[in-house]
Design an enzyme around this catalytic site. Structure first.
Site, PDB file in Angstrom:
ATOM      1  N   CYS A 149       0.862  -1.168   0.000  1.00 18.89           N
ATOM      2  CA  CYS A 149       0.000   0.000   0.000  1.00 18.89           C
ATOM      3  C   CYS A 149       0.903   1.222   0.000  1.00 18.89           C
ATOM      4  O   CYS A 149       0.595   2.240  -0.607  1.00 18.89           O
ATOM      5  CB  CYS A 149      -0.903   0.001   1.224  1.00 18.89           C
ATOM      6  SG  CYS A 149      -2.070  -1.351   1.180  1.00 18.89           S
ATOM      7  N   CYS A 192     -12.203  10.507   1.994  1.00 19.00           N
ATOM      8  CA  CYS A 192     -13.071   9.612   1.211  1.00 19.00           C
ATOM      9  C   CYS A 192     -12.198   9.064   0.087  1.00 19.00           C
ATOM     10  O   CYS A 192     -10.985   8.939   0.251  1.00 19.00           O
ATOM     11  CB  CYS A 192     -14.280  10.373   0.684  1.00 19.00           C
ATOM     12  SG  CYS A 192     -13.842  11.740  -0.396  1.00 19.00           S
TER      13      CYS A 192
END
Lengths: 69, 336
Positions: free
Chosen positions: B177, B301
């Site tokens: 990641c 978000c």
């Protein structure tokens, strides 16, 4: 990734009689503390197969999953 | 005239060109891999190309996503890519899809195209592409990069193996990641090879990389091709039970800070960490009391726009003054 954990790109190993690919995997995972062993796949002589018995001269590749793009 | 040089090849010919004109390809992720794939397939005259990406162009993309230019920074990749590619070939029907692939939309989009190209950079979406391809009967061209290494294969092609046959156990590691670094050429080469495999599948020529995994190391200049066998049980499981979501937890850049994730539950990548509170935008009004109101909370978000709405809503209706927006959304968080 695995080469980084092991600190080397390849290694020649003595194998014991009747050793299988998964035995070798367990041994090396322990030796180099390779993370997340379940996801690592092994190829014997370019064939991704984990259940066969090893023979002298076999080449085993460790393949971790990765996902970058 | 335009396609003269490829029609000259016996494997293509005018019948092959007509075949390409009738074909369609969906490119999921128009980044390092997806850009070169899109450029060559547009050049080759594939009839319809869908370009799916929810992300915006950023300056750190430009060293490898050379379809984009400095003036595109901050603009949606799907729209920019369509505009550029239209200038390359106006005969191709180019469809911008400003969405991220998820469990809700995958099958619907896949059913509208002949094959899927994987230009994604995370495990969750690769397993999702795999499962949705099994369920819609579409082949897909996989590629992945780790530093100077790349992998490529064609999955779910004529009953061949799938991604789950190669990696049946999804990784549980909190790896990849974090951005690991990459030379621009590496995804450039792999993405171009994906376009080549796509053309071979569409034209039904050559030896498609199905049942094979090609490994390429840019630095050592070596490559290897491994044989993959289909595992019918893995494929059957998806056919019977549908998409099996895979969740790989990402590390959060800064563990000392408090984060509020306002994305829906199905959105990827999943971030599970003690310092992250999950409340989807639509649920904030009923669950606002779960949010601390004294120390600073970073709200995020997918892209950074819903989180702005969330901050406005919490400020105006519930008097929160400790909220800060994460620009660039989830990518900023996991890449630090």
């Amino acid at each position: 990734m695995i080469a980084e954990a092991a600190g080397k790109n390849e290694e020649t190993l003595e194998i014991s009689e009747g050793m299988s690919v998964s035995d070798l995997k367990d041994q090396q995972i322990k030796k180099y503390q390779i993370p997340d062993p379940e996801s690592v796949q092994l190829a014997v002589n370019q064939d991704l197969e984990s259940s066969v018995e090893l023979n002298e001269g076999d080449e085993v590749a460790f393949l971790p999953p990765f996902a970058g793009g | 005239m335009r396609y003269e040089r490829q029609i000259k090849l016996n494997e293509v010919g005018s019948s092959g060109q007509a075949r390409l004109h009738k074909a369609s390809v969906l490119i999921v992720g128009v980044g390092g891999l997806g850009c070169p794939a899109a450029q060559y397939l547009t050049g080759a005259g594939v009839g319809k190309i869908g370009l799916m990406d929810h992300d915006k162009v950023s300056i750190t993309n430009l060293h490898r996503q050379v379809l984009y230019t400095e003036s595109d920074i901050g603009k949606p990749k799907a729209l920019v890519a369509v505009n550029k590619l239209r200038q390359l070939n106006s005969e191709v029907q180019l469809i911008p899809i400003e969405e991220s692939l998820n469990i809700e939309n995958a099958k619907l989009w896949f059913s509208q195209f002949d094959l899927i190209i994987d230009g994604t950079d995370n495990f969750e979406t690769k397993y999702l592409i795999n499962d949705a391809c099994i369920l819609t009967g579409k082949p897909w061209i996989y590629a992945s990069i780790y530093k100077n290494e790349g992998q490529i294969s064609v999955f779910n092609y004529r009953n061949g193996p799938t991604y789950r046959c190669l990696f049946p156990s999804p990784t549980r590691e909190n790896i990849s990641c974090e951005a690991t670094g990459v030379l621009g050429v590496t995804p450039g080469i792999l993405g171009t090879m994906q376009a080549a495999e796509a053309l071979k599948v569409l034209l039904d020529i050559g030896n498609v990389l199905s049942g094979k995994l090609k490994l390429i190391n840019i630095l050592s200049g070596t490559e290897q091709t491994l044989t993959i066998k289909a595992k019918p049980g893995e494929i059957e499981l998806i056919k019977v039970n549908g998409i099996q979501p895979v969740r790989v937890n990402c590390e959060i850049g800064d563990k000392k800070r408090i984060y509020l994730d306002v994305r829906e539950e199905f959105e990827l990548p999943t971030v599970v960490s003690e310092n992250v509170i999950h409340i989807p935008l639509g649920k904030l009004e009923e669950r606002f009391e779960e949010i601390p109101n004294e120390q600073e909370v970073l709200v995020f978000c997918q892209s950074g726009s819903r989180s702005l709405k969330a901050i406005d809503l919490l400020k105006e209706n519930f008097g929160f003054h400790n909220l800060k927006n994460v620009e660039g959304g989830i990518e900023t968080i996991i890449n630090g």
